[in-house]
Design a protein around this motif. Structure first.
Motif, PDB file in Angstrom:
ATOM      1  N   ARG A 126       0.815  -1.217   0.000  1.00  0.00           N
ATOM      2  CA  ARG A 126       0.000   0.000   0.000  1.00  0.00           C
ATOM      3  C   ARG A 126       0.849   1.269   0.000  1.00  0.00           C
ATOM      4  NH1 ARG A 126      -2.943  -3.985   1.936  1.00  0.00           N
ATOM      5  NH2 ARG A 126      -5.227  -3.938   1.856  1.00  0.00           N
ATOM      6  N   TYR A 127       2.180   1.082  -0.071  1.00  0.00           N
ATOM      7  CA  TYR A 127       3.060   2.251  -0.094  1.00  0.00           C
ATOM      8  C   TYR A 127       2.983   2.943  -1.461  1.00  0.00           C
ATOM      9  CZ  TYR A 127       7.227   5.077   0.526  1.00  0.00           C
ATOM     10  OH  TYR A 127       8.090   6.128   0.639  1.00  0.00           O
ATOM     11  N   PRO A 128       2.994   4.278  -1.529  1.00  0.00           N
ATOM     12  CA  PRO A 128       3.026   5.255  -0.428  1.00  0.00           C
ATOM     13  C   PRO A 128       1.687   5.317   0.310  1.00  0.00           C
ATOM     14  CG  PRO A 128       2.841   6.385  -2.509  1.00  0.00           C
ATOM     15  CD  PRO A 128       2.990   4.934  -2.843  1.00  0.00           C
ATOM     16  N   TRP A 129       1.781   5.438   1.618  1.00  0.00           N
ATOM     17  CA  TRP A 129       0.586   5.370   2.446  1.00  0.00           C
ATOM     18  C   TRP A 129      -0.149   6.709   2.469  1.00  0.00           C
ATOM     19  CZ3 TRP A 129       5.140   3.542   5.439  1.00  0.00           C
ATOM     20  CH2 TRP A 129       5.363   2.179   5.235  1.00  0.00           C
ATOM     21  N   LYS A 130      -1.465   6.598   2.514  1.00  0.00           N
ATOM     22  CA  LYS A 130      -2.328   7.777   2.637  1.00  0.00           C
ATOM     23  C   LYS A 130      -2.440   8.179   4.108  1.00  0.00           C
ATOM     24  CE  LYS A 130      -3.367   7.511  -1.755  1.00  0.00           C
ATOM     25  NZ  LYS A 130      -2.629   6.290  -2.071  1.00  0.00           N
ATOM     26  N   PRO A 131      -2.793   9.436   4.338  1.00  0.00           N
ATOM     27  CA  PRO A 131      -2.921   9.866   5.752  1.00  0.00           C
ATOM     28  C   PRO A 131      -3.893   9.008   6.550  1.00  0.00           C
ATOM     29  CG  PRO A 131      -2.902  11.760   4.316  1.00  0.00           C
ATOM     30  CD  PRO A 131      -2.968  10.571   3.408  1.00  0.00           C
ATOM     31  N   HIS A 132      -5.007   8.577   5.923  1.00  0.00           N
ATOM     32  CA  HIS A 132      -5.987   7.812   6.697  1.00  0.00           C
ATOM     33  C   HIS A 132      -5.517   6.383   6.986  1.00  0.00           C
ATOM     34  CE1 HIS A 132      -6.912   6.658   2.512  1.00  0.00           C
ATOM     35  NE2 HIS A 132      -7.313   5.498   3.044  1.00  0.00           N
ATOM     36  N   GLN A 133      -4.359   5.979   6.410  1.00  0.00           N
ATOM     37  CA  GLN A 133      -3.815   4.642   6.683  1.00  0.00           C
ATOM     38  C   GLN A 133      -2.784   4.647   7.821  1.00  0.00           C
ATOM     39  OE1 GLN A 133      -2.308   3.852   2.730  1.00  0.00           O
ATOM     40  NE2 GLN A 133      -4.055   2.535   2.227  1.00  0.00           N
ATOM     41  N   GLY A 179      -3.061   4.743  11.159  1.00  0.00           N
ATOM     42  CA  GLY A 179      -3.335   3.761  12.216  1.00  0.00           C
ATOM     43  C   GLY A 179      -3.103   2.336  11.749  1.00  0.00           C
ATOM     44  N   PHE A 180      -3.484   2.035  10.521  1.00  0.00           N
ATOM     45  CA  PHE A 180      -3.297   0.702   9.937  1.00  0.00           C
ATOM     46  C   PHE A 180      -1.822   0.330   9.912  1.00  0.00           C
ATOM     47  CE2 PHE A 180      -2.136  -1.426   5.952  1.00  0.00           C
ATOM     48  CZ  PHE A 180      -2.815  -2.630   6.075  1.00  0.00           C
ATOM     49  N   VAL A 181      -0.965   1.247   9.461  1.00  0.00           N
ATOM     50  CA  VAL A 181       0.472   0.978   9.360  1.00  0.00           C
ATOM     51  C   VAL A 181       1.093   0.818  10.746  1.00  0.00           C
ATOM     52  CG1 VAL A 181       2.678   1.909   8.590  1.00  0.00           C
ATOM     53  CG2 VAL A 181       0.648   2.152   7.145  1.00  0.00           C
ATOM     54  N   ILE A 182       0.723   1.697  11.684  1.00  0.00           N
ATOM     55  CA  ILE A 182       1.295   1.617  13.037  1.00  0.00           C
ATOM     56  C   ILE A 182       0.914   0.295  13.702  1.00  0.00           C
ATOM     57  CG2 ILE A 182       1.231   2.635  15.345  1.00  0.00           C
ATOM     58  CD1 ILE A 182       0.898   5.370  14.032  1.00  0.00           C
ATOM     59  N   THR A 183      -0.337  -0.130  13.534  1.00  0.00           N
ATOM     60  CA  THR A 183      -0.786  -1.382  14.158  1.00  0.00           C
ATOM     61  C   THR A 183      -0.019  -2.573  13.606  1.00  0.00           C
ATOM     62  OG1 THR A 183      -2.996  -0.457  14.475  1.00  0.00           O
ATOM     63  CG2 THR A 183      -2.775  -2.850  14.605  1.00  0.00           C
ATOM     64  N   HIS A 184       0.128  -2.661  12.300  1.00  0.00           N
ATOM     65  CA  HIS A 184       0.853  -3.778  11.702  1.00  0.00           C
ATOM     66  C   HIS A 184       2.332  -3.754  12.092  1.00  0.00           C
ATOM     67  CE1 HIS A 184      -2.811  -4.332   9.447  1.00  0.00           C
ATOM     68  NE2 HIS A 184      -2.307  -5.398   8.836  1.00  0.00           N
ATOM     69  N   ALA A 185       2.919  -2.568  12.128  1.00  0.00           N
ATOM     70  CA  ALA A 185       4.326  -2.459  12.543  1.00  0.00           C
ATOM     71  C   ALA A 185       4.487  -2.880  14.002  1.00  0.00           C
ATOM     72  CB  ALA A 185       4.825  -1.029  12.339  1.00  0.00           C
ATOM     73  N   GLY A 186       3.516  -2.516  14.846  1.00  0.00           N
ATOM     74  CA  GLY A 186       3.575  -2.899  16.266  1.00  0.00           C
ATOM     75  C   GLY A 186       3.528  -4.403  16.452  1.00  0.00           C
ATOM     76  N   ILE A 187       2.675  -5.090  15.662  1.00  0.00           N
ATOM     77  CA  ILE A 187       2.597  -6.554  15.771  1.00  0.00           C
ATOM     78  C   ILE A 187       3.927  -7.182  15.358  1.00  0.00           C
ATOM     79  CG2 ILE A 187       1.428  -8.612  14.942  1.00  0.00           C
ATOM     80  CD1 ILE A 187      -1.082  -6.935  14.551  1.00  0.00           C
ATOM     81  N   PHE A 195      -7.615  12.513   9.669  1.00  0.00           N
ATOM     82  CA  PHE A 195      -6.707  12.285   8.537  1.00  0.00           C
ATOM     83  C   PHE A 195      -7.477  12.275   7.213  1.00  0.00           C
ATOM     84  CE2 PHE A 195      -4.207  10.120  11.935  1.00  0.00           C
ATOM     85  CZ  PHE A 195      -3.111  10.961  11.887  1.00  0.00           C
ATOM     86  N   ASN A 196      -8.778  11.982   7.260  1.00  0.00           N
ATOM     87  CA  ASN A 196      -9.580  11.824   6.039  1.00  0.00           C
ATOM     88  C   ASN A 196     -10.573  12.975   5.860  1.00  0.00           C
ATOM     89  OD1 ASN A 196     -10.131  10.378   3.740  1.00  0.00           O
ATOM     90  ND2 ASN A 196     -11.889   9.320   4.657  1.00  0.00           N
ATOM     91  N   ARG A 197     -10.320  14.169   6.451  1.00  0.00           N
ATOM     92  CA  ARG A 197     -11.254  15.292   6.431  1.00  0.00           C
ATOM     93  C   ARG A 197     -11.365  15.886   5.022  1.00  0.00           C
ATOM     94  NH1 ARG A 197     -10.111  19.882  10.683  1.00  0.00           N
ATOM     95  NH2 ARG A 197     -10.726  18.145  12.043  1.00  0.00           N
ATOM     96  N   ARG A 198     -12.636  16.218   4.566  1.00  0.00           N
ATOM     97  CA  ARG A 198     -12.878  16.813   3.242  1.00  0.00           C
ATOM     98  C   ARG A 198     -12.810  18.336   3.321  1.00  0.00           C
ATOM     99  NH1 ARG A 198     -17.821  13.344   0.530  1.00  0.00           N
ATOM    100  NH2 ARG A 198     -16.757  11.311   0.596  1.00  0.00           N
ATOM    101  N   PRO A 199     -12.511  18.997   2.190  1.00  0.00           N
ATOM    102  CA  PRO A 199     -12.460  20.478   2.194  1.00  0.00           C
ATOM    103  C   PRO A 199     -13.836  21.070   2.498  1.00  0.00           C
ATOM    104  CG  PRO A 199     -11.396  19.566   0.255  1.00  0.00           C
ATOM    105  CD  PRO A 199     -12.123  18.441   0.904  1.00  0.00           C
ATOM    106  N   GLU A 200     -13.854  22.269   3.074  1.00  0.00           N
ATOM    107  CA  GLU A 200     -15.107  22.959   3.383  1.00  0.00           C
ATOM    108  C   GLU A 200     -15.734  23.513   2.087  1.00  0.00           C
ATOM    109  OE1 GLU A 200     -14.361  25.900   6.260  1.00  0.00           O
ATOM    110  OE2 GLU A 200     -13.592  24.502   7.770  1.00  0.00           O
ATOM    111  N   PRO A 201     -17.047  23.823   2.081  1.00  0.00           N
ATOM    112  CA  PRO A 201     -17.718  24.374   0.881  1.00  0.00           C
ATOM    113  C   PRO A 201     -17.037  25.649   0.392  1.00  0.00           C
ATOM    114  CG  PRO A 201     -19.315  23.736   2.535  1.00  0.00           C
ATOM    115  CD  PRO A 201     -17.982  23.624   3.185  1.00  0.00           C
TER     116      PRO A 201
END
Length: 721
Positions: A69-76, A78-86, A688-694
């Motif tokens: 999944r590299y390069p990782w997106k901002p919303h990923q 937590g996913f990367v940290i969890t897998h690295a921790g395991i 990390f996954n916030r959309r732009p304002e109107p």
């Protein structure tokens, strides 16, 4: 290309298979731990090579899932940290399992420091003719199968273990050209079971309720019950009472019917003053021990009943078959007394002797009183004869016929047999399997039934686990460990076998300065101890206290009237330095114990300086050594925990567990990463996954935004229109 290579390894199906096998293996391991032993679970599952391979594949799968999944997106994040921790957690676990150390030391107070740590695994070391290089077979006796092969240093010698069982050590006796005469005595009965013992000429000792002996000469004339004269004798019971033993006291002599008295020895925790508490014939008595020794103490309200206290022992020991007092510290208090009552008809007996030790006369017990006895005599004519004494049935005597059963009159339904005799004998230690395993058997040990084959010659022997014998060179200070070896001659070869724990040398030495086990208040006689505490010294370091020149205790040491109460280390008040172990401390004073076990309490106002180097460990309170700040964080130091004791039988013993866990830091970092990664996925992912304002607001003013966002807003406005 790199991503395409990793895609099969990142497969979800592969992850499910890996996890399913690990779950099943963990369930099986848990079952083995609860039903069999942790050693078996470790050998079959957790310590097996296939489990390491499976965990390695799991780590590769987790890495691949994140890598593709590299390069990782901002919303990923937590996913990367969890897998690295395991992955980090698995690495730390593997480091711990392969490079960590778990062992123990058996420490005795007063014994020199040791740097030998015994491991949980054992080894069987084989040598041939004493010159062949030793072959080592490593295993854990608790987890091994009943049979396994043993490495042999000589191809012509085959060694196998065909069974494992608890064994006990005994003296194996055989004919010799010189040596003492010996007889083998076999006793059995419904109450005593089966007992085998070798008696050597000159032996004289107590065995349960009787005296056993083998001596030269002729037996005295027998006097069966009913043929002698009966006289009136005081009712009498002899008691041995311990504060840290079973509630039932030991009764070694009785005249008349049992009194069923309830007796307890109670020690005041503040003053250490002993009191003998007794309930007899519906009345209660508190008998002060001090001041009433060697005198008759009448029991008020019970005519002709009295207590005669032979002795009080603050720290009871048995030496040479006699009770002695080790020192005045109340570590193992005991009392030895007679309960005497109104006279009853009894056989003529030798008058009770006051307790004083010395050699025992034929048919007498520890205090000199007549008791049950079985004595074998070797006459000048070379014939064996026996003399049997029973308090109940009187005396019996006769000539010994080998393997002929005779009745033991002091035990209902019991018999004795002398089934072997050697005019000259030689002895060696041997092992035999135990039918009834008991924790109270000090001679008990794990055993291996070994078969040694050399050509057509074969020998099967039991081999028990032996203690290691470390020796420290006085000049170099280096420690060497001697493996206790037993030699067997098979097919013209001398095969040596040594069965002992594996060991590892520590980079420092540790010794036991003090072991204490305070009892729960009110439960002293139930062996219910509140805690177990060991005071350890590392590399010979002791606590140091420097007294002020005008300290009161120094003045007392110089005073002829008070210096006898001052510890030897301060005798004469010449030294201000005190080295030992600080065993108690509060805001006003400290209590120090010296190596000679003397103690002193000093007010802090008399202390100029102090340094504490010793360490205390007790339940759930370990200590670490060496003293480096990074050691506990990196897992490079050794952790010492209280693990075993032998109270009240051996109050100077402490079993200490030692752990070294170099994978500690990766495991904890991995756990923290997993927790933070999961927290990030559930609670921080929206940020990390916030959309732009109107683009436009209610006032018609536009906000900053991309052309793509502006186009989306135009489409939305058209739909609304």
């Amino acid at each position: 290309m790199f991503r395409e290579i990793l895609k099969p390894l990142a497969s979800l199906k592969l992850a499910l298979i890996l996890l399913a096998v690990i779950i099943i293996a963990s369930i099986a391991g848990t079952w083995y731990e609860s039903k069999v032993s942790a050693e078996v679970a470790k050998r079959l599952i957790y310590g097996n090579i296939w489990f390491d391979i499976w965990l390695t594949f799991l780590a590769i799968n987790l890495f691949s899932v994140a890598a593709i999944r590299y390069p990782w997106k901002p919303h990923q994040t937590g996913f990367v940290i969890t897998h690295a921790g395991i992955i980090v957690l698995l690495i730390g676990s593997m480091i711990d399992r392969h490079f960590g150390v778990e062992g123990f030391v058996q420490l005795h107070r007063g014994v020199e420091a040791t740097d030998v740590m015994e491991l949980r695994e054992q080894e069987l070391v084989a040598t041939v003719d004493g010159v062949q290089e030793a072959a080592h077979t490593q295993f854990n006796v608790k987890s091994m199968d009943k049979a396994f092969k043993v490495k042999s240093p000589d191809p012509a010698v085959k060694i196998e273990v065909i069974d494992t069982k608890e064994v006990e050590v005994y003296k194996d006796v055989s004919d010799a050209q010189t040596g003492p005469a010996a007889v083998h005595l076999h006793m059995e009965g419904p109450m005593m079971g089966q007992q085998d013992r070798w008696l050597f000429l000159g032996d004289n000792f107590e065995e349960g309720p009787a005296v056993l002996a083998f001596q030269p000469g002729m037996p005295p004339p027998a006097n069966p019950a009913g043929t002698g004269t009966q006289i009136l004798r005081p009712r009498q019971e002899r008691y041995y009472v311990f504060t840290k033993n079973a509630t039932e006291p030991m009764i070694s002599e009785r005249v008349g019917e049992p009194t069923r008295a309830v007796v307890n020895l109670v020690i005041d925790p503040k003053t250490a003053v002993p009191t003998l508490k007794m309930q007899l014939l519906g009345k209660s008595f508190d008998i002060p021990v001090k001041g009433n020794e060697k005198t008759d103490y009448p029991l008020m309200g019970l005519d002709e009943w009295k207590v005669y206290i032979y002795g009080y022992f603050p720290n009871f020991r048995m030496e040479g078959g006699k009770p002695v007092n080790f020192n005045d510290n109340p570590d193992n208090p005991a009392i030895f007394f007679d309960l005497l009552g109104p006279k009853v008809m009894a056989d003529v007996e030798k008058p009770l002797a006051k307790h004083g030790g010395g050699n025992m006369a034929p048919g007498t017990g520890m205090g000199g009183e007549k008791t049950n006895a079985l004595q074998v005599y070797l006459g000048d004519d070379g014939k064996l004869r026996y003399f049997l004494k029973s308090r109940k049935d009187g005396d019996f005597a006769g000539e010994v016929v080998l393997s002929d059963k005779k009745e033991l009159h002091w035990a209902p339904g019991a018999t004795f047999t002398i089934d072997e005799y050697h005019a000259h004998s030689s002895t060696k230690m041997a092992w035999r399997p135990l039918e009834n395993v008991s924790k109270d058997n000090e001679n008990q040990a794990p055993g291996l039934f070994c078969r040694i084959t050399v050509g057509n010659d074969k020998k099967e022997v039991w081999l028990g686990q032996r203690m290691l014998k470390p020796h420290t060179d006085d000049h170099t200070g280096k420690t060497t460990v001697e493996l206790p070896r037993e030699i067997f001659e098979v097919g013209g070869k001398k095969v040596g076998l040594s069965f002992a724990n594996q060991f590892q040398m520590l980079p420092f030495k540790v010794s036991l300065l003090k072991f204490s086990a305070p009892a729960n208040e009110g439960m002293e006689n139930e062996m219910s101890f509140a805690s177990f505490e060991s005071t350890l010294s590392f590399d010979g370091h002791l606590d140091w206290v420097l007294l002020k020149p005008d300290a009161k205790i120094l003045a007392e040491a110089r005073n002829p009237q008070t210096k006898s109460d001052i510890p030897d280390i301060l005798e004469g008040g010449k030294s201000r330095d005190m080295y030992g172990a600080i065993i108690a401390e509060d805001e006003t004073q400290i209590t120090m114990e010296f190596l000679n076990r003397q103690t002193v309490t000093v007010p802090k106002t008399d202390i100029a300086a102090s340094v504490q180097k010793t360490r205390k460990i007790y339940m759930n309170s370990p200590t670490t050594y060496p003293e480096v700040w990074y050691g506990p964080w990196l897992g490079t130091t050794y952790k010492f925990s209280q693990a075993e004791h032998r109270m009240p039988v051996d109050p100077d013993y402490s079993g200490v567990q030692i752990l070294r866990d170099p994978g500690w830091m990766p495991k904890w970092v991995g756990c923290l990463m997993i927790c933070f990664g999961i927290f990030t996925m559930f609670y921080l992912k929206p940020y990390f996954n916030r959309r732009p304002e109107p683009v436009a607001n209610a006032g018609g003013k536009q906000k900053k935004g991309s052309e793509k966002d502006k186009g989306k807003l135009r489409v939305a406005d058209s739909v609304k229109s």
